[in-house]
Design a protein around this motif. Structure first.
Motif, PDB file in Angstrom:
ATOM      1  N   TYR A  13     -21.249  51.647   9.179  1.00 34.27           N
ATOM      2  CA  TYR A  13     -21.343  50.270   9.673  1.00 34.27           C
ATOM      3  C   TYR A  13     -21.244  49.282   8.516  1.00 34.27           C
ATOM      4  O   TYR A  13     -20.511  48.295   8.588  1.00 34.27           O
ATOM      5  CB  TYR A  13     -22.647  50.041  10.428  1.00 34.27           C
ATOM      6  CG  TYR A  13     -22.691  50.613  11.825  1.00 34.27           C
ATOM      7  CD1 TYR A  13     -21.600  51.238  12.401  1.00 34.27           C
ATOM      8  CD2 TYR A  13     -23.838  50.519  12.578  1.00 34.27           C
ATOM      9  CE1 TYR A  13     -21.654  51.764  13.682  1.00 34.27           C
ATOM     10  CE2 TYR A  13     -23.912  51.022  13.867  1.00 34.27           C
ATOM     11  CZ  TYR A  13     -22.813  51.643  14.409  1.00 34.27           C
ATOM     12  OH  TYR A  13     -22.864  52.140  15.677  1.00 34.27           O
ATOM     13  N   ILE A  14     -21.975  49.561   7.451  1.00 37.72           N
ATOM     14  CA  ILE A  14     -21.978  48.654   6.296  1.00 37.72           C
ATOM     15  C   ILE A  14     -20.601  48.617   5.647  1.00 37.72           C
ATOM     16  O   ILE A  14     -20.089  47.544   5.308  1.00 37.72           O
ATOM     17  CB  ILE A  14     -23.087  49.054   5.292  1.00 37.72           C
ATOM     18  CG1 ILE A  14     -24.468  48.804   5.918  1.00 37.72           C
ATOM     19  CG2 ILE A  14     -22.935  48.303   3.976  1.00 37.72           C
ATOM     20  CD1 ILE A  14     -25.616  49.470   5.200  1.00 37.72           C
ATOM     21  N   LEU A  15     -19.959  49.775   5.492  1.00 34.72           N
ATOM     22  CA  LEU A  15     -18.606  49.810   4.917  1.00 34.72           C
ATOM     23  C   LEU A  15     -17.603  49.066   5.796  1.00 34.72           C
ATOM     24  O   LEU A  15     -16.714  48.373   5.289  1.00 34.72           O
ATOM     25  CB  LEU A  15     -18.154  51.257   4.701  1.00 34.72           C
ATOM     26  CG  LEU A  15     -18.865  52.010   3.575  1.00 34.72           C
ATOM     27  CD1 LEU A  15     -18.426  53.476   3.553  1.00 34.72           C
ATOM     28  CD2 LEU A  15     -18.595  51.348   2.238  1.00 34.72           C
ATOM     29  N   THR A  16     -17.758  49.182   7.106  1.00 31.27           N
ATOM     30  CA  THR A  16     -16.881  48.456   8.035  1.00 31.27           C
ATOM     31  C   THR A  16     -17.076  46.952   7.875  1.00 31.27           C
ATOM     32  O   THR A  16     -16.103  46.189   7.809  1.00 31.27           O
ATOM     33  CB  THR A  16     -17.159  48.883   9.486  1.00 31.27           C
ATOM     34  OG1 THR A  16     -16.921  50.292   9.611  1.00 31.27           O
ATOM     35  CG2 THR A  16     -16.283  48.127  10.474  1.00 31.27           C
ATOM     36  N   LEU A  17     -18.337  46.517   7.789  1.00 29.97           N
ATOM     37  CA  LEU A  17     -18.624  45.090   7.617  1.00 29.97           C
ATOM     38  C   LEU A  17     -18.105  44.580   6.275  1.00 29.97           C
ATOM     39  O   LEU A  17     -17.524  43.495   6.202  1.00 29.97           O
ATOM     40  CB  LEU A  17     -20.125  44.830   7.752  1.00 29.97           C
ATOM     41  CG  LEU A  17     -20.723  45.051   9.150  1.00 29.97           C
ATOM     42  CD1 LEU A  17     -22.244  44.992   9.104  1.00 29.97           C
ATOM     43  CD2 LEU A  17     -20.165  44.040  10.143  1.00 29.97           C
ATOM     44  N   TRP A  41     -21.861  42.101  16.179  1.00 31.08           N
ATOM     45  CA  TRP A  41     -21.811  42.087  17.637  1.00 31.08           C
ATOM     46  C   TRP A  41     -21.011  43.283  18.167  1.00 31.08           C
ATOM     47  O   TRP A  41     -21.435  43.962  19.094  1.00 31.08           O
ATOM     48  CB  TRP A  41     -21.206  40.773  18.137  1.00 31.08           C
ATOM     49  CG  TRP A  41     -21.084  40.734  19.613  1.00 31.08           C
ATOM     50  CD1 TRP A  41     -19.946  40.832  20.350  1.00 31.08           C
ATOM     51  CD2 TRP A  41     -22.152  40.630  20.551  1.00 31.08           C
ATOM     52  NE1 TRP A  41     -20.242  40.784  21.684  1.00 31.08           N
ATOM     53  CE2 TRP A  41     -21.589  40.657  21.834  1.00 31.08           C
ATOM     54  CE3 TRP A  41     -23.537  40.510  20.420  1.00 31.08           C
ATOM     55  CZ2 TRP A  41     -22.359  40.577  22.988  1.00 31.08           C
ATOM     56  CZ3 TRP A  41     -24.300  40.423  21.568  1.00 31.08           C
ATOM     57  CH2 TRP A  41     -23.720  40.461  22.836  1.00 31.08           C
ATOM     58  N   LEU A  42     -19.862  43.550  17.556  1.00 30.34           N
ATOM     59  CA  LEU A  42     -19.020  44.647  18.026  1.00 30.34           C
ATOM     60  C   LEU A  42     -19.620  46.019  17.732  1.00 30.34           C
ATOM     61  O   LEU A  42     -19.420  46.960  18.499  1.00 30.34           O
ATOM     62  CB  LEU A  42     -17.628  44.530  17.401  1.00 30.34           C
ATOM     63  CG  LEU A  42     -16.814  43.315  17.853  1.00 30.34           C
ATOM     64  CD1 LEU A  42     -15.530  43.202  17.037  1.00 30.34           C
ATOM     65  CD2 LEU A  42     -16.510  43.369  19.335  1.00 30.34           C
ATOM     66  N   GLN A  97     -29.548  40.756  20.989  1.00 27.13           N
ATOM     67  CA  GLN A  97     -30.073  39.619  20.219  1.00 27.13           C
ATOM     68  C   GLN A  97     -29.284  39.334  18.948  1.00 27.13           C
ATOM     69  O   GLN A  97     -29.437  38.266  18.363  1.00 27.13           O
ATOM     70  CB  GLN A  97     -31.573  39.772  19.920  1.00 27.13           C
ATOM     71  CG  GLN A  97     -31.954  41.012  19.159  1.00 27.13           C
ATOM     72  CD  GLN A  97     -32.267  42.208  20.047  1.00 27.13           C
ATOM     73  OE1 GLN A  97     -31.701  42.389  21.114  1.00 27.13           O
ATOM     74  NE2 GLN A  97     -33.172  43.051  19.587  1.00 27.13           N
ATOM     75  N   VAL A  98     -28.391  40.249  18.526  1.00 28.90           N
ATOM     76  CA  VAL A  98     -27.584  39.954  17.343  1.00 28.90           C
ATOM     77  C   VAL A  98     -26.613  38.806  17.611  1.00 28.90           C
ATOM     78  O   VAL A  98     -26.037  38.252  16.672  1.00 28.90           O
ATOM     79  CB  VAL A  98     -26.827  41.181  16.762  1.00 28.90           C
ATOM     80  CG1 VAL A  98     -27.768  42.282  16.358  1.00 28.90           C
ATOM     81  CG2 VAL A  98     -25.755  41.678  17.684  1.00 28.90           C
ATOM     82  N   THR A 124     -13.397  46.822  12.971  1.00 24.59           N
ATOM     83  CA  THR A 124     -14.216  47.645  13.877  1.00 24.59           C
ATOM     84  C   THR A 124     -13.332  48.546  14.734  1.00 24.59           C
ATOM     85  O   THR A 124     -13.719  49.676  15.035  1.00 24.59           O
ATOM     86  CB  THR A 124     -15.148  46.794  14.764  1.00 24.59           C
ATOM     87  OG1 THR A 124     -14.395  45.835  15.492  1.00 24.59           O
ATOM     88  CG2 THR A 124     -16.220  46.117  13.941  1.00 24.59           C
ATOM     89  N   ARG A 125     -12.151  48.080  15.091  1.00 27.93           N
ATOM     90  CA  ARG A 125     -11.229  48.951  15.846  1.00 27.93           C
ATOM     91  C   ARG A 125     -10.772  50.123  14.994  1.00 27.93           C
ATOM     92  O   ARG A 125     -10.664  51.253  15.473  1.00 27.93           O
ATOM     93  CB  ARG A 125     -10.034  48.157  16.351  1.00 27.93           C
ATOM     94  CG  ARG A 125     -10.365  47.318  17.553  1.00 27.93           C
ATOM     95  CD  ARG A 125      -9.149  46.718  18.183  1.00 27.93           C
ATOM     96  NE  ARG A 125      -9.524  45.970  19.364  1.00 27.93           N
ATOM     97  CZ  ARG A 125      -8.706  45.265  20.083  1.00 27.93           C
ATOM     98  NH1 ARG A 125      -7.419  45.201  19.750  1.00 27.93           N
ATOM     99  NH2 ARG A 125      -9.125  44.611  21.144  1.00 27.93           N
ATOM    100  N   ILE A 126     -10.477  49.857  13.730  1.00 25.68           N
ATOM    101  CA  ILE A 126     -10.086  50.939  12.823  1.00 25.68           C
ATOM    102  C   ILE A 126     -11.239  51.927  12.679  1.00 25.68           C
ATOM    103  O   ILE A 126     -11.039  53.145  12.746  1.00 25.68           O
ATOM    104  CB  ILE A 126      -9.641  50.380  11.450  1.00 25.68           C
ATOM    105  CG1 ILE A 126      -8.310  49.635  11.588  1.00 25.68           C
ATOM    106  CG2 ILE A 126      -9.541  51.496  10.412  1.00 25.68           C
ATOM    107  CD1 ILE A 126      -7.906  48.841  10.363  1.00 25.68           C
TER     108      ILE A 126
END
Length: 191
Positions: free
Chosen positions: A59-63, A125-126, A134-135, A175-177
């Motif tokens: 998640y962190i790497l995606t962000l 959100w995604l 709540q995010v 996020t799709r990737i």
């Protein structure tokens, strides 16, 4: 058409920038300074790590990938391509605006602050919005930071809207990737 849009953008900027108050100046300076939000980012990383354990790294790497993409699109691609002066560098506007900080870089289209904050809000959100609705409130933070850029005289409203759009698109793409890679990995494990 282009001149009318620029005039509307300038008029809206002057009105929004003119809505200032001495008590609000330090709040907007805090909001616009990138280093102000490091504790927020640390808390967010900590929360993701505690809540999602191993998955948190992905998640962190995606962000991070999404923020890098949005930042580079706004700063390295669009600003040198469009060469649109920031309002605080526009000689005709300087006597009309409320300067709170030094102006910064010469060009402002599109806003990196808006791009990066909306990337983070959309990416969160995604990734976790279904589980933690709540995010969605992170969008309020992104809008606050983006508005601070108009308040301090660094960006026109269209700079902000373009940055926000870039941020949303970067987050959707990354996020799709991530989801596609996740599905592929899952299929390979079951095969």
């Amino acid at each position: 058409m282009r001149d009318a849009l620029n005039r509307l953008d300038t008029d809206l900027f002057l009105w929004l920038n003119g809505q200032h108050a001495p008590w609000l100046d330090p709040i907007m300076v805090f909001a616009t300074e990138r280093n102000s939000w490091f504790p927020f980012y640390a808390l967010l990383i900590g929360w993701l790590a505690v809540r999602y354990r191993k998955q948190a790294l992905y998640y962190i790497l995606t962000l991070v990938a999404a923020v890098v993409l949005s930042d580079q699109t706004a700063s390295a691609l669009l600003k040198p391509l469009t060469l649109r002066l920031r309002p605080c560098h526009e000689p005709a506007l300087q006597p009309l605006i409320h300067p709170v900080l030094e102006c910064g870089g010469l060009y402002g289209f599109a806003s990196s602050h808006a791009a990066n904050t909306f990337t983070l809000a959309t990416g969160l959100w995604l990734l976790v919005g279904r589980e933690y609705p709540q995010v969605k409130w992170v969008y309020l933070w992104a809008a606050f930071v983006a508005y601070s850029r108009i308040y301090v005289g660094a960006h026109y409203p269209l700079d902000i809207l373009a940055g926000a759009g870039i941020g949303v698109l970067a987050a959707v793409l990354c996020t799709r990737i991530y989801r596609a890679l996740q599905r592929r990995s899952s299929q390979q494990r079951t095969a």
